[in-house]
Design an enzyme around this catalytic site. Structure first.
Site, mmCIF file in Angstrom:
data_model
loop_
_atom_site.group_PDB
_atom_site.id
_atom_site.type_symbol
_atom_site.label_atom_id
_atom_site.label_comp_id
_atom_site.label_asym_id
_atom_site.label_seq_id
_atom_site.Cartn_x
_atom_site.Cartn_y
_atom_site.Cartn_z
ATOM 1 N N SER A 210 0.791 -1.223 0.000
ATOM 2 C CA SER A 210 0.000 0.000 0.000
ATOM 3 C C SER A 210 0.826 1.278 0.000
ATOM 4 O O SER A 210 0.333 2.321 -0.403
ATOM 5 C CB SER A 210 -0.937 -0.004 1.205
ATOM 6 O OG SER A 210 -0.199 -0.138 2.398
ATOM 7 N N LYS B 210 -12.071 -0.363 0.047
ATOM 8 C CA LYS B 210 -11.206 0.422 -0.847
ATOM 9 C C LYS B 210 -11.902 0.575 -2.200
ATOM 10 O O LYS B 210 -12.831 1.343 -2.291
ATOM 11 C CB LYS B 210 -9.830 -0.216 -0.887
ATOM 12 C CG LYS B 210 -9.165 0.028 0.473
ATOM 13 C CD LYS B 210 -7.832 -0.577 0.674
ATOM 14 C CE LYS B 210 -7.338 -0.153 2.061
ATOM 15 N NZ LYS B 210 -6.578 -1.182 2.740
ATOM 16 N N HIS C 179 -5.507 -3.803 -1.807
ATOM 17 C CA HIS C 179 -5.278 -2.737 -2.795
ATOM 18 C C HIS C 179 -5.228 -3.289 -4.219
ATOM 19 O O HIS C 179 -4.897 -2.571 -5.162
ATOM 20 C CB HIS C 179 -3.974 -1.988 -2.502
ATOM 21 C CG HIS C 179 -4.099 -0.996 -1.380
ATOM 22 N ND1 HIS C 179 -4.615 0.265 -1.552
ATOM 23 C CD2 HIS C 179 -3.807 -1.098 -0.060
ATOM 24 C CE1 HIS C 179 -4.618 0.916 -0.403
ATOM 25 N NE2 HIS C 179 -4.132 0.110 0.527
HETATM 26 C C1 PLP Z 1 -6.556 -1.483 4.172
HETATM 27 C C2 PLP Z 1 -6.039 -2.830 4.366
HETATM 28 C C3 PLP Z 1 -6.649 -3.712 5.270
HETATM 29 C C4 PLP Z 1 -7.782 -3.284 6.164
HETATM 30 O O1 PLP Z 1 -9.004 -3.266 5.510
HETATM 31 P P1 PLP Z 1 -10.264 -2.679 6.291
HETATM 32 O O2 PLP Z 1 -11.423 -3.234 5.516
HETATM 33 O O3 PLP Z 1 -10.182 -1.207 6.239
HETATM 34 O O4 PLP Z 1 -10.222 -3.228 7.673
HETATM 35 C C5 PLP Z 1 -6.151 -4.978 5.362
HETATM 36 N N1 PLP Z 1 -5.091 -5.383 4.625
HETATM 37 C C6 PLP Z 1 -4.468 -4.562 3.762
HETATM 38 C C7 PLP Z 1 -3.297 -5.051 2.966
HETATM 39 C C8 PLP Z 1 -4.922 -3.251 3.606
HETATM 40 O O5 PLP Z 1 -4.304 -2.434 2.752
#
Ligand code: PLP
Length: 393
Positions: free
Chosen positions: A180, A239, A208
């Site tokens: 990320s 996301k 992502h």
């Molecule tokens: C953003 C993210 C999460 C968390 O996701 P949420 O639905 O906001 O809890 C988990 N793993 C990765 C790799 C992320 O980038």
């Protein structure tokens, strides 16, 4: 001595190190432009890759779900909280991802907390990329398994560590699909090969990647054509899908086991009807068309190319995540502050989220941005970049 002195000291420490985070507040829906702390600014820092966070089709689906199912699920999934909507979402996720089965949980973070402790016990070894997401680290901490951290994207290093642990019967390799902070991809085909040679399971967190890579945004497994060779895909609906929630997709056996035993599934209430309905609408859109995904990539390619022409260092990203490398945290904070004054909302990211000396502004492109928006952003980046001496005048 007050009983909260330790908190005062900790907060003071954060302030002294420049790590105290003043969190900005959004007063509008999340689109290309948002109202932040009373000011209308171009949004270049949310994970709303496809512009779904305020898409009217998702909003409509959420409203209809409230009319039919109300706002709350009433219980944890295993007792009385599973609605037809949850099952429909699970079928649609499995189909979209090309997996045998899927389980919906409340968030991406919960996905990792649900899965990793169930798969791995005290006798086992987890191999985890050094830059994996915090929720993977926490999932690993909930197990008694031995943790072996391999150097970032280094399959040669991973193989050596697998070799060292060859006597261990049960092994799991975990990696982010898209990292990320830098936007680089996991070398998943090589990881899968190494895993197959060593009889290890593979889990990828596609937070992502989905909605971004692969055909119609089906994610990293689809991107590399690895269907059936990755044991577990963990993901988020917060996301690219623009809503909130998490899921596990993978073999029917693993999903069945999670449904019986995963603690976030058993002990925390289900996602709400409007959330689930909006997630279903997002998947329906992507099944039908890849237009938002193509628009996202066109925007990302254009923006990155123009930023490089301006003289900015945009790192090693292979995805729409665009780190604008600025070095010292102070420069990154100052840059972000000036951009905000110029009506561009782009957050600085510094240590400890990224290594010292690698502070940056992480620009998140979206299908919601118009050509005009991107032109506006480029003009402001150029202006502030020259002002702060990051690029030549
Ligand atoms: C953003 C993210 C999460 C968390 O996701 P949420 O639905 O906001 O809890 C988990 N793993 C990765 C790799 C992320 O980038």
């Amino acid at each position: 001595m007050g009983k909260y002195d330790f908190i005062d000291r900790a907060l003071e420490g954060l302030r002294e190190q420049g790590l105290y985070n003043t969190i900005r507040t959004i007063e509008s829906s999340v689109g290309a432009w948002v109202i932040v702390d009373g000011k209308r600014v171009l949004n270049m820092c949310s994970n709303n890759y496809l512009g779904f966070a305020n898409d009217e089709r998702l909003c409509r689906a959420a409203k209809d779900a409230i009319d039919r199912y109300g706002v709350g699920p009433g219980a944890v999934r295993s007792i009385a909280g599973t609605m037809t909507l949850h099952l429909e979402l699970e079928r649609k996720i499995a189909h979209f991802k090309g997996a045998e089965a899927a389980l919906s949980v409340q968030s991406g973070l919960n996905t990792n907390l649900a899965t990793i402790p169930l798969l791995m016990g005290a006798e086992d070894v987890i191999f985890t990329d050094e830059l994996n997401h915090a929720s993977i680290i926490d999932g690993c901490r909930l197990t008694k398994a031995k943790r072996v951290i391999f150097p970032h994207r280094d399959v040669h290093g991973l193989r050596a560590l697998l070799e060292e642990n060859r006597a261990v019967a049960k092994k799991l390799i975990i990696t982010d699909g898209v990292f990320s902070m830098d936007g680089d991809l996991a070398p998943l085909p090589e990881i899968v090969e190494a895993a197959e040679e060593h009889g290890a399971m593979v889990m990828v967190d596609d937070a992502h990647g989905e909605g971004v890579v692969g055909s119609h945004g089906r994610g990293i497994v689809d991107h590399f054509g690895l269907h059936g060779r990755v044991d577990v895909e963990a993901g988020t609906m917060s996301k690219a899908f623009g809503v909130v929630g998490g899921y596990v997709a993978g073999s029917a056996k693993i999903v069945e086991y999670l449904r019986q035993q995963a603690r976030p599934f058993l002990f925390s209430s289900a996602a709400t009807p409007p959330d689930v309905a909006a997630c279903i609408a997002a998947i329906d859109i992507l099944e039908e068309t890849d237009e938002p995904v193509r628009r996202l990539w066109e925007n990302a390619t254009f923006f990155k190319t123009e930023m490089r022409l301006l003289g900015f260092d945009t790192g090693k990203s292979e995805t729409p995540i665009t780190p604008v490398m600025l070095g010292e945290a102070k420069t990154a904070w100052a840059f972000s502050k000036r951009l905000f004054e110029e009506e561009v909302f782009a957050t600085a990211i510094a240590f400890p989220t990224v290594p010292r000396g690698k502070a940056r502004i992480r620009v998140m492109l979206s299908a919601a941005h118009s050509q005009k928006d991107l032109g506006f952003a480029l003009e402001k980046f150029a202006k502030v970049g020259k002002e702060l001496g990051v690029i030549g005048a």
